[in-house]
Design a protein around this motif. Structure first.
Motif, short mmCIF file in Angstrom:
data_model
loop_
_atom_site.label_atom_id
_atom_site.label_comp_id
_atom_site.label_asym_id
_atom_site.label_seq_id
_atom_site.Cartn_x
_atom_site.Cartn_y
_atom_site.Cartn_z
N UNK A 44 0.90 -1.33 0.07
CA UNK A 44 -0.18 0.01 -0.02
C UNK A 44 0.87 1.10 0.11
N UNK A 45 0.83 2.06 -0.91
CA UNK A 45 1.51 3.34 -1.04
C UNK A 45 0.78 4.45 -0.85
N UNK A 46 1.18 5.37 -0.08
CA UNK A 46 0.58 6.69 0.45
C UNK A 46 1.13 7.80 0.11
N UNK A 47 0.60 8.69 -0.73
CA UNK A 47 1.16 9.77 -1.30
C UNK A 47 0.47 10.85 -2.18
N UNK A 48 0.26 11.88 -1.96
CA UNK A 48 -0.64 12.76 -3.01
C UNK A 48 0.08 12.58 -4.41
N UNK A 69 -2.39 12.26 1.85
CA UNK A 69 -1.41 12.39 2.71
C UNK A 69 -1.54 11.25 3.90
N UNK A 70 -0.40 10.96 4.49
CA UNK A 70 -0.59 9.86 5.49
C UNK A 70 -1.10 10.42 6.75
N UNK A 93 6.83 11.76 11.78
CA UNK A 93 5.33 11.12 12.33
C UNK A 93 5.15 9.75 11.87
N UNK A 94 5.41 9.26 10.63
CA UNK A 94 5.48 7.86 10.34
C UNK A 94 6.05 6.96 11.50
N UNK A 95 7.20 7.38 11.56
CA UNK A 95 8.00 6.62 12.80
C UNK A 95 7.28 6.51 13.99
N UNK A 96 6.80 7.79 14.58
CA UNK A 96 6.27 7.74 15.76
C UNK A 96 4.79 6.87 15.81
N UNK A 97 4.05 7.06 14.72
CA UNK A 97 2.88 6.27 14.53
C UNK A 97 3.26 4.55 14.69
#
Length: 213
Positions: A44-48, A69-70, A93-97
């Motif tokens: 799953x790729x997440x990006x505008x 956006x993620x 933010x990704x790392x913390x999530x």
């Protein structure tokens, strides 16, 4: 704990049908996604916006592209996550999530925010040789990969397949543990490999003569 104090645990993962998320869709993200797809993961790729390769794979149904956006909820039930955006804030933010959900995360080009590293890999069919410098020097890992590619040529692909087939045949024979071990070491030895290469070269050199026999 400093990175120098951490000893990495080398492991090869089975990713078939596992949810793997890539945040970002540039060239680096595309390369990470390609590797995950090759391992059978559900990517799953997440990006505008997305790299042309990611767009084509999404159109073909080989991966899922969320054109936005993620958000932290994207990490739910993920097996592993790769963050490869050009925004330090987004990567953080990704790392913390991921950390809050106990999900393995790799932030591209940021060793301090990596639960795992991508090694340089020599692939010869079922044979894989992984090289890692624990994030210290990817350039050195690449150089070592090139050296190992010269040492372990394409012929290893077919040979490892043959060794595996011979091992399966031995498993069906009534042998003592010592005899089985001796034979397994023999079929995987250097002499066996050299005979295999010589046989292939002879077969390639004289295909017609061999077929008439």
């Amino acid at each position: 704990m400093k990175r120098a104090d951490v000893s990495l645990f080398p492991i090869l993962l089975k990713l078939k049908a596992k949810k793997c998320v890539v945040v970002g869709a540039g060239k680096i993200a595309a390369a990470k996604a390609a590797g995950l797809l090759a391992s059978g993961a559900q990517v799953i790729v997440i990006s505008p916006r997305a790299d042309a390769w990611i767009r084509s794979q999404a159109r073909a149904g080989k991966l899922i592209w969320h054109r936005r956006r993620f958000v932290a909820a994207d990490m739910e039930h993920a097996f592993l996550v790769v963050a490869a955006t050009n925004s330090n804030a987004t990567n953080e933010a990704v790392f913390q999530a991921c950390a809050k959900r106990a999900v393995l995360c790799n932030v591209a080009d940021d060793p301090e925010r990596c639960d795992f590293f991508y090694p340089a890999v020599v692939r010869r069919g079922p044979l894989q040789i992984a090289i890692s410098t624990s994030g210290r020097s990817p350039a050195l890992a690449r150089r070592l990969r090139i050296e190992l590619e010269r040492q372990f040529g394409p012929e290893y692909s077919a040979w490892v397949e043959q060794v595996g087939e011979m091992r399966e045949k031995l498993r069906g024979r009534d042998l003592s543990a010592a005899e089985r071990r001796r034979l397994l070491e023999e079929i995987a030895g250097q002499s066996a490999f050299e005979r295999f290469v010589q046989h292939r070269e002879t077969k390639a050199r004289y295909p017609k003569e061999r077929s008439r026999r």
